[in-house]
Design a protein around this motif. Structure first.
Motif, PDB file in Angstrom:
ATOM      1  N   THR A   1     -44.361  18.647  16.630  1.00 21.93           N
ATOM      2  CA  THR A   1     -44.595  17.375  15.943  1.00 21.93           C
ATOM      3  C   THR A   1     -43.262  16.709  15.694  1.00 21.93           C
ATOM      4  O   THR A   1     -42.276  17.349  15.359  1.00 21.93           O
ATOM      5  N   GLN A   2     -43.261  15.404  15.888  1.00 26.04           N
ATOM      6  CA  GLN A   2     -42.038  14.640  15.695  1.00 26.04           C
ATOM      7  C   GLN A   2     -42.382  13.380  14.942  1.00 26.04           C
ATOM      8  O   GLN A   2     -43.409  12.763  15.181  1.00 26.04           O
ATOM      9  N   ASN A   3     -41.506  13.004  14.068  1.00 29.21           N
ATOM     10  CA  ASN A   3     -41.789  11.850  13.228  1.00 29.21           C
ATOM     11  C   ASN A   3     -40.976  10.650  13.665  1.00 29.21           C
ATOM     12  O   ASN A   3     -39.764  10.712  13.746  1.00 29.21           O
ATOM     13  N   SER A   4     -41.708   9.583  13.927  1.00 27.45           N
ATOM     14  CA  SER A   4     -41.026   8.340  14.269  1.00 27.45           C
ATOM     15  C   SER A   4     -41.295   7.319  13.173  1.00 27.45           C
ATOM     16  O   SER A   4     -42.417   7.204  12.699  1.00 27.45           O
ATOM     17  N   HIS A   5     -40.274   6.599  12.812  1.00 28.14           N
ATOM     18  CA  HIS A   5     -40.469   5.556  11.804  1.00 28.14           C
ATOM     19  C   HIS A   5     -40.695   4.203  12.442  1.00 28.14           C
ATOM     20  O   HIS A   5     -40.565   3.173  11.781  1.00 28.14           O
TER      21      HIS A   5
ATOM     22  N   GLU B   1     -33.345  11.299   8.357  1.00 28.97           N
ATOM     23  CA  GLU B   1     -34.748  11.272   8.771  1.00 28.97           C
ATOM     24  C   GLU B   1     -34.914  11.705  10.223  1.00 28.97           C
ATOM     25  O   GLU B   1     -35.938  11.450  10.823  1.00 28.97           O
ATOM     26  N   MET B   2     -33.867  12.292  10.776  1.00 31.31           N
ATOM     27  CA  MET B   2     -33.940  12.636  12.194  1.00 31.31           C
ATOM     28  C   MET B   2     -34.381  14.082  12.361  1.00 31.31           C
ATOM     29  O   MET B   2     -33.730  14.990  11.866  1.00 31.31           O
ATOM     30  N   GLY B   3     -35.468  14.252  13.079  1.00 31.07           N
ATOM     31  CA  GLY B   3     -35.896  15.599  13.401  1.00 31.07           C
ATOM     32  C   GLY B   3     -36.265  15.636  14.869  1.00 31.07           C
ATOM     33  O   GLY B   3     -36.313  14.605  15.535  1.00 31.07           O
ATOM     34  N   GLY B   4     -36.497  16.824  15.381  1.00 29.85           N
ATOM     35  CA  GLY B   4     -36.970  16.952  16.754  1.00 29.85           C
ATOM     36  C   GLY B   4     -36.049  16.262  17.733  1.00 29.85           C
ATOM     37  O   GLY B   4     -34.829  16.360  17.662  1.00 29.85           O
TER      38      GLY B   4
ATOM     39  N   TYR C   1     -35.246  13.325  18.031  1.00 31.97           N
ATOM     40  CA  TYR C   1     -34.348  12.331  17.440  1.00 31.97           C
ATOM     41  C   TYR C   1     -33.011  12.990  17.100  1.00 31.97           C
ATOM     42  O   TYR C   1     -31.941  12.501  17.454  1.00 31.97           O
TER      43      TYR C   1
END
Lengths: 299, 246, 488, 619
Positions: free
Chosen positions: A58-62, A214-217, A219
């Motif tokens: 899972t990756q979070n994009s804003h 806020e950077m994960g994965g 990103y």
């Protein structure tokens, strides 16, 4: 040079840069570990990190700009690598030159800044504000040095600059001819790399790694890739300007790694400056050195 | 539920060497290997156990040689280290932090307090069993466990990850209703985190039989909407409508 | 045309003013305008005649330098026309009661007659007489507003005016004592011999101060702001626009014919510069529109003095241009300020209910500031290029002052524009009266006509200046050398 | 009738039409068509083109003639007007009219500005030049004053500056007439360089002051920011894009054509150490740096951009004064480039204002999801303003840097780069505080700007992009202007400059850059796992639960660390200087009023008479 050769170079140059960058990251971490009397990470650790980050489930994009920011950060450096001559490959260095390169490598930073802004996290924004401030700090001596070098070589063309230095061996290297500028450049490059004591915009304990908050994965992975490129680019620009560029790959690699090793050997014993102190330090010493160096070069 | 084996672990990984594309399997193995060799950890230092982490990180034990390094925010982290007793108030933050991490993610409970409340067993404000609220991958018991134990635990976790056994993060999606129920019991029925777990489960196809249930239904009643702001052009006003209020 | 019509220029209005109360009924209101039209007609007929050859009338056929001499060159003719037409536009059509109106109309006619007389007088004594006549009429008109403020202001005016008249008379006496004549041509002949000495200069200075009162010369202009602010707008317009110009004309005649000396020029230049400085800066702080216009008019006349101080036809051309431009602009502004007088705050947003008048106001202001292609620019251009052509020193300083004070002028004049077009809804400014709009409209039409025909007007202006500057021709015309067979 | 006549007549008719029926719905279309026609006429005009009319005034012919230098500026003027008029064509104009303001005045003033500028740019002698100059100033005033109470106040502040500038120019005009006996530019070109040094210095001071005020050079720049920022949107775009460049046009005529750069370098102040040319270069350099860093501190988007407008004009003047082929090409090209992205930026800010009602950088944020196209415009605009590839702003700045390098001016080079870096900082603040970060609850329902506003904005940035990739398109006109000024002409290729000492080929650079982005995108979308959009409140806050009523946005005091270091340098010296002048003026004025308020004028009269007589007698 025919088109196919050029296209190959354009494809290969970023790849090489990335690989070298990976090892530079490793070297950096190893140096830190050695200074702290630790073993340090294994050989492929930077690669593991990047692969793992890209492989996150899972990756979070804003939002779209968040994505584009990462794309610009990585893509901008990929483009920049093709403008830096390495042994046997010149890419499009003849069509851009030192000055354009200095501005092209601001594109990734701007992209990153956009992406971080979209994250809607004040820590990130503060980090970017600090990063831009740091850029304002280290780019001032940097452009002075670019000016001096470009004046000395009578050209803005990186290929010319390299050829000029290689023509007469070590005695004609920029560092030998313009020692003051070379020292100023090292200082400014140190600040550019953003390691202690200049890591004002990461500041993990204070603004939670700033731009990376806020950077994960992928990103974060993109940023790791960008860091590899950044190390390579900074080092390669320095080597090209002052250390005769790349005659052949072994020498070139030695120079590249040595140049990164110097500031990194100092970095990990320092704490961190405050933002305004970075400005004070960088606007004082490397700028004065740079101006003195330019004066020497011009007279 | 006193042994680790009793923590419900439901594996949905295909057994290795099974059917399917060989190349894909190699790829999966590689990913698992990289995951196990690169662990960024977020230590949520709730109690005294945190004091054992610096020795584990620094020159004596040097986690970095295992590819483990501390990270700062949940977005960057793979491991959530909960190092001590968890009060009700803290638990809310732990859940928020956990939900903000990117999967695959792992929870390690350090110290006895996370296992059963430890010396705070009788406290009204302490969550006794962490795995009631979060899918814990590894408990490192002790009061407090020594750095050797921490390192040992981490190595165990690495092994599990490499073997594909440690994927309790899936469980959180698949049995979200269960975890949410426990959380609601503790925090009240208004309980909500800003993370849209159900939406994520749908997005990544991680829905399980117990993802939805009575508790998620309750959540939906009280939930303020968390639909992300999609980029909209909103150019429906071509041609401009005269009657439209501006 | 018979030369004796020249005498009609002052005589007709004066006569009419005395006869006015005797005329019965509604016809009484026509006497003034008809007289003025007649004077204008005379002036218009005069204009082509005097272009090449100025006209001289020796009243009663006493050959100059004896007797009364009237002299008309193109400048005189132009001013005669201007006197008649401007007075007509500023004519007091109505008053509070019949007696008051009669008085106003009579006085206005006297003023017109005196002004006409100043334009065509050929001797110093007549200049003084007409000047006094104008003074008396203007005292009466200024006090005509019948407010305490107006009367106090007029009283100050009377005091200064009378003192200065005495000075002027003293100056004329000095000249007469020195030369034994008051005829301008004769004086011009005798001046190099008898008057170009400290005594003559002292006389000139006294006459300068004396006549300068009406011309709003610095030192003797302290009456102007109060009088202009308190008198009726048309009276202020007449005084600032018309009377001042005629007084100026008289001074310039003296300067050109009798005292073409650097000292005299320097006096004009210095006082003019001080007039510009004091006027513009005082206007800068003015919050009352009419007072602001008064100060601005002081500054404009200062500029005219500076212009006339420039030697040669260039200076006369510049001076005429500045003076005539001011003659066009200032009466119109005063007309508009009739309803829009008082504090600036009261006219905020006036452009909403009187857009045309506001537009006219802006037009006049722009021209006054010298915004091309309006006539004010050409006047300023002539003035500045005239000054620049002189050797450096005071002349250039004067140029610099004019440039600098224009900035100050712009600020306070734009303040008015800003108020007119402002958006304060708490005050309801007065709407303009129809007479003001029509009156200023006439001026605006002339202004625009001049703007569009400026290239055509440059030549006549130059010709006028050359004619006026030619003192030898003046002497020759008034005192023709006695040729055999030609009666003088 | 020559085609210049036709151009001016069309422009005059547009002005009349604007004042007559500018509030009609069809007017923007009509004006757009006429402006396009004018652009076509202008672009296809053989040069130099004299006007068929003219007159003689006091022995000096007054006439109009368009050359390559004027055409370059005129094309930009018409283009900026076209974009501005198009912007008013839809909702913006309706809202403007609904707000109780008069579109007729706006359109009339806008078209009047264009006419005045065309007259100025085509002037063949100094009188025509001054007529154009004054008309431009007051038409500009009219346009500035349209924006309401604050705008009127700003316009009022402009009055003394404009008048001082005009009077300085008039003084220069009169002096050059006195010294050379002619006002015709073609003759002045031959006569002026032969004047003595002090005369040239005086001319330079007078004309220079006038042009500097119009251009907003330090230290006479204070009027410009509020006047441009407070004007109505379309007007602000037009003013910001081209209006103050008339000062640069004047400088081009004065420094390059009349005085000539070599003569300028001869005018030395301290024994050849510091010449007038150095002075102008340094004024330009300071104009780059100081306003840029003032912009950094602004919290109103319009003011921020207006300050940058001042800062960027320093680049143009600097490039022009360096005067070699590369530098002057850079300076002139920057006029065009700046016009394109500045207009786009201003329009995008006003588009945001149209929707949110505010330009306050501390009360917006996160609008990118609501106004993505406006965001795109602003993004491309700020890249141009900051002078980064691939936008056109980079090319012109590169030329200026390059020429400073070749000429060996390290300190000036440093100033230009410092300006660029400051710009990067401040434009990031602009786009961050407007479009990035947390979307406010009150802005959640906002929609994208209407097409009528978007199309001109997008067209402008498209132009800025295209001329960034292929600067050769614009450099053709720049070369024409260089030739008309008598400057060395810079040889160029479609992609930039080909030189053995360092080339610039934007086609390749941009190509590779986008290839890089493509690879980056492939890596991002192809190599990684899928990502999921999340709500902005799902955000790291150290374990805190965020809610919509809590502002989770960093916008105020954006560069705190930097300000800690350079903050004390913002002392407002220029404002204080302006205030000091104003109060000196006030003091003088009250002294003069005191003169007229004296109680006993007779006494003064007596003293004056005695003194005057004494002077007359003993002189």
């Amino acid at each position: 040079m025919n088109m196919i050769e050029l296209l190959t170079e354009l494809a290969v140059m970023p790849l090489i840069a990335f690989t070298i960058g990976l090892f530079m990251v490793l070297m950096m971490r190893k140096i830190a570990a050695k200074i702290q009397r630790r073993v340090g990470p294994p050989l492929l650790q930077p690669l593991y990190d990047i692969v793992k980050l890209y492989a996150k489930k899972t990756q979070n994009s804003h939002g779209l700009v968040h994505d584009i920011g990462i794309i610009m950060a990585v893509g901008g450096y990929i483009a920049a690598e093709t403008m830096l001559p390495v042994p046997g490959m010149n890419g499009i260095a003849a069509k851009s030159g030192l000055l354009a390169l200095a501005y092209v490598i601001m594109i990734p930073s701007l992209g990153l800044a956009l992406g971080v802004g979209q994250c809607a996290n004040p820590n990130g924004s503060i980090g970017i504000a600090r990063a831009l401030t740091a850029m304002l700090a280290y780019d001032v001596p940097f452009v002075i040095i670019i000016f001096g070098a470009s004046w000395f070589y009578g050209s803005n063309n990186l290929i010319d600059i390299v050829a000029h230095q290689q023509a007469g061996g070590i005695a004609t290297w920029g560092a030998a001819k313009m020692p003051v500028l070379a020292i100023a450049a090292l200082f400014s490059m140190y600040a550019m790399l953003g390691k202690q004591p200049f890591e004002i915009y990461v500041a993990p304990a204070e603004i939670a790694t700033g731009p990376m908050v806020e950077m994960g994965g992928k990103y974060l992975g993109g940023l790791f890739v960008m860091q590899c490129f950044q190390l390579f680019t900074a080092s390669a620009i320095y080597v090209t300007m002052f250390l005769g560029g790349g005659e052949n790959w072994p020498f070139f690699l030695v120079k590249l790694f040595a140049i990164i090793a110097i500031p990194m050997s100092m970095a990990f014993v320092f704490p961190r400056y405050r933002t305004e102190d970075v400005l004070a330090v960088v606007w004082r010493w490397p700028v004065l050195l740079g101006l003195a160096g330019v004066w020497l070069v011009m007279h | 539920m006193s042994t680790l084996k009793n923590i419900p672990v439901v594996s949905h990984e295909k057994p290795s060497g099974g059917t399917g594309n060989l190349l894909a399997n190699v790829f999966d193995e590689l990913m698992a290997f990289c995951r196990s060799r690169s662990l960024f950890m977020l230590h949520y230092c709730t109690g005294c156990g945190a004091i054992e982490l610096p020795p584990a990180m620094t020159s004596r034990f040097d986690m970095e040689r295992l590819g483990i390094q501390p990270m700062v925010t949940p977005r960057q982290a793979d491991i959530l280290l909960v190092t001590g007793y968890v009060s009700t108030k803290t638990l809310k933050r732990i859940i928020l932090t956990y939900e903000q991490m990117n999967s695959p993610k792992y929870v390690i409970g350090i110290c006895s307090c996370t296992v059963n409340g430890g010396m705070y067993w009788q406290s009204y404000a302490t969550a006794k069993k962490l795995n009631d609220y979060l899918p814990v991958d590894m408990y490192i018991a002790g009061c407090m466990p020594r750095p050797e134990a921490v390192i040992h635990g981490l190595r165990e976790l690495m092994e599990n990850i490499k073997k594909g056994e440690s994927d309790n993060w899936r469980d959180y999606y698949r049995r979200y209703d269960h975890y949410l129920g426990n959380q609601q019991r503790l925090f009240g029925e208004n309980w909500q985190t800003p993370t849209d777990i159900i939406g994520e489960a749908r997005h990544y196809d991680l829905m399980g039989p117990e993802t939805l249930g009575p508790h998620t239904a309750l959540l939906e009643q009280h939930q303020t909407p968390l639909k992300p702001f999609e980029m909209t052009l909103g150019l429906a006003d071509l041609p401009v409508r005269k009657d439209e209020p501006r | 045309m018979n030369h004796s019509v020249l005498a009609l220029v002052p005589a007709l209005p004066l006569l009419a003013s005395f006869l006015l109360p005797l005329v019965p009924g509604a016809a009484r209101r026509l006497v003034g305008p008809l007289t003025l039209l007649a004077v204008a007609f005379i002036g218009l007929n005069l204009w082509p005649l005097v272009q090449t050859e100025p006209m001289v009338l020796a009243v009663g056929d006493f050959a100059p330098p004896l007797g009364i001499t009237f002299y008309a060159d193109s400048v005189s003719a132009l001013f005669v026309i201007a006197v008649a037409l401007v007075t007509l536009v500023l004519w007091p059509w109505s008053g509070s009661d019949a007696g008051n109106l009669d008085r106003k109309q009579s006085l206005t006619l006297i003023l017109a007659g005196a002004c006409g007389g100043l334009a065509v007088s050929g001797d110093l004594f007549n200049v003084y007489v007409f000047y006094e006549l104008a003074a008396v009429a203007s005292f009466g008109l200024a006090a005509g507003a019948r407010t305490a403020a107006a009367q106090i202001a007029t009283f100050r005016y009377v005091v200064i005016g009378s003192l200065c008249s005495l000075l002027a008379l003293l100056g004329i006496t000095l000249i007469y004592v020195q030369t034994g004549t008051v005829n301008l041509a004769h004086l011009a002949q005798l001046a190099p011999l008898k008057l170009h000495n400290p005594l003559g200069l002292a006389a000139f200075f006294m006459i300068l101060l004396g006549l300068g009162v009406k011309a709003e010369l610095f030192l003797v202009n302290t009456w102007a702001p109060d009088v202009y602010a308190t008198a009726e707008a048309r009276v202020s317009g007449l005084l600032a626009g018309l009377v001042s110009k005629l007084a100026l004309l008289a001074v310039v005649r003296l300067l050109v014919l009798i005292f073409p000396l650097p000292e005299a020029r320097d006096a004009l230049l210095l006082l003019g510069m001080l007039g510009i400085l004091s006027g513009e800066f005082a206007a800068f702080r003015a919050r009352d529109v009419k007072r602001m216009l008064a100060w601005s008019s002081i500054a404009q006349l200062g500029a005219a003095f500076v212009a006339f101080a420039i030697p040669g036809p260039a200076g006369l051309a510049a001076g005429l241009a500045v003076a005539l431009h001011h003659l066009l602009v200032k009466p119109a502004l005063f007309l508009l300020a009739d309803r829009w007088g008082g504090s600036l705050a009261q006219i905020t947003g006036a452009a909403r209910n009187s857009p045309v008048s506001a537009g006219l106001f802006v037009l006049f202001i722009l021209s006054m500031l010298g915004v091309p292609p309006l006539p004010g620019f050409w006047a300023k251009y002539l003035l500045l290029s005239g000054l620049a052509a002189q050797p450096e020193g005071l002349w250039w300083l004067a140029g610099a002052i004019i440039l600098l004070t224009t900035v100050v002028e712009a600020v306070y004049l734009f303040r008015v524009i800003g108020a007119l077009y402002g958006r304060d809804h708490t005050v309801t400014p007065k709407t303009q009266s129809a007479t003001a709009v029509i009156g200023s409209g006439v001026f605006a039409a002339v202004l625009l006509a001049v703007a569009f025909s400026a290239p055509l007007l440059a030549l006549p202006l130059n010709r006028m200046a050359v004619q006026m500057a030619d003192s030898a021709a003046y002497i020759a015309r008034v005192l023709p050398p006695v040729l055999p067979g030609v009666a003088p | 009738m020559t085609s210049l006549d036709l151009l001016l007549i069309l422009s005059g008719l547009t002005t009349l039409a604007g004042f007559a029926f500018g509030n009609h719905r069809a007017y923007p279309w009509l004006a757009g068509i006429v402006l396009t026609a004018q652009i076509v006429i202008l672009a296809s005009m053989p040069l130099p083109m004299a006007a068929g009319f003219g007159f003689e005034m006091f022995g000096h012919p007054v006439g109009w003639q368009m050359d390559g230098f004027g055409r370059f500026f005129a094309l930009i003027t018409l283009g900026a007007a076209l974009a501005s008029v198009a912007y008013t064509g839809g909702e913006w104009g309706e809202r403007y009219a609904a707000g109780g303001k008069n579109l007729r005045w706006l359109h009339g003033a806008l078209a009047g500005n264009v006419l005045a500028m065309l007259l100025l740019l085509a002037s063949g002698d100094l009188i025509a030049f001054f007529i154009g100059w004054e008309l431009t100033s007051w038409a500009g005033f009219l346009l500035m004053a349209q924006g309401g109470e604050r705008a009127l106040r700003a316009a009022m502040r402009y009055v003394p500056y404009a008048m001082a500038g005009a009077m300085a120019v008039l003084g220069g005009l009169v002096l050059s007439l006195t010294w050379t006996g002619t006002l015709d530019l073609s003759q002045l070109v031959m006569l002026v360089p032969g004047l003595a040094n002090w005369k040239l210095a005086l001319l330079l001071a007078l004309f220079g002051t006038g042009f500097a005020i119009k251009m907003g050079l330090l230290p006479v720049h204070l009027w410009q920011t509020p006047a441009y920022a407070e004007a109505p949107g379309a007007a602000t775009a037009f003013l910001g894009a081209i209006s103050s460049r008339m000062g640069l046009f004047g400088f081009g005529l004065l420094l390059v054509k009349l005085i000539t750069l070599t003569r300028l370098a001869d005018l030395s102040f301290i024994d050849g150490l510091f010449s007038a040319r150095d002075l102008i270069e340094w004024v330009a350099a300071l104009t780059i740096v100081l306003p840029t860093f003032t912009a950094l501190k602004q919290n109103d988007a319009r003011y921020l951009l207006a300050w940058h407008g001042i800062g960027q004009s320093g680049y143009m003047l600097l490039g022009l004064v360096i005067g070699d082929a590369t530098g002057s090409a850079g300076g002139l090209l920057h006029v065009f480039n700046h016009a394109t992205y500045q207009a786009a930026l201003v329009l995008s800010v006003f588009a945001v204002m149209h929707r949110t009602g505010t330009a306050d950088l501390n009360s917006m944020g996160g609008l990118v999801t609501r106004m993505p196209l406006t965001f795109l415009v602003m993004l491309l605009g700020i890249i141009g303003l900051a002078g980064l590839p691939p936008m056109n702003g980079f090319v012109s700045k590169w030329l200026i840097y390059r020429s400073l390098m070749i000429e060996g001016r390290p300190l000036l080079f440093l100033m230009t780069v410092l300006g660029t870096l400051g710009t990067i900082l401040s434009v990031y603040k602009l786009i961050h505080n407007t479009f990035l970060g947390q979307l406010r609850a009150e802005h959640e329902q906002i929609r994208e700007a209407p097409w009528s506003m978007l199309v001109p904005m997008l067209a402008l940035v498209a132009l800025a992009f295209v001329t960034g990739v292929a600067p050769g398109l614009a450099l053709n006109y720049v070369n024409e202007a260089q030739a008309a000024l008598g400057l060395p002409v810079m040889a160029h290729t479609l992609g930039g400059v080909e030189s053995p000492r360092g080339s610039l080929d934007m086609l390749w650079i941009v190509g590779v850059l986008f290839a890089g982005f493509g690879i980056g995108a492939l890596l991002f979308y192809g190599a990684g796992g899928r990502s999921k959009r999340i709500h902005q409140l799902d955000n790291y806050a150290g374990g805190h639960f965020l809610s919509a009523d809590v502002r989770y946005q960093y916008s105020d005091h954006f560069y705190a660390g930097l300000m800690h270091r350079i903050g004390p340098l913002y002392r407002g010296s220029f404002t204080q200087m302006e205030a000091a002048l104003a109060s000196a003026n006030d003091l003088l004025a009250s002294l003069m009023q005191a003169w007229y308020r004296q109680a006993v004028p007779a006494l003064t009269l007596l003293i004056a008479t005695v003194l005057g007589l004494a002077w007359m007698i003993w002189r």
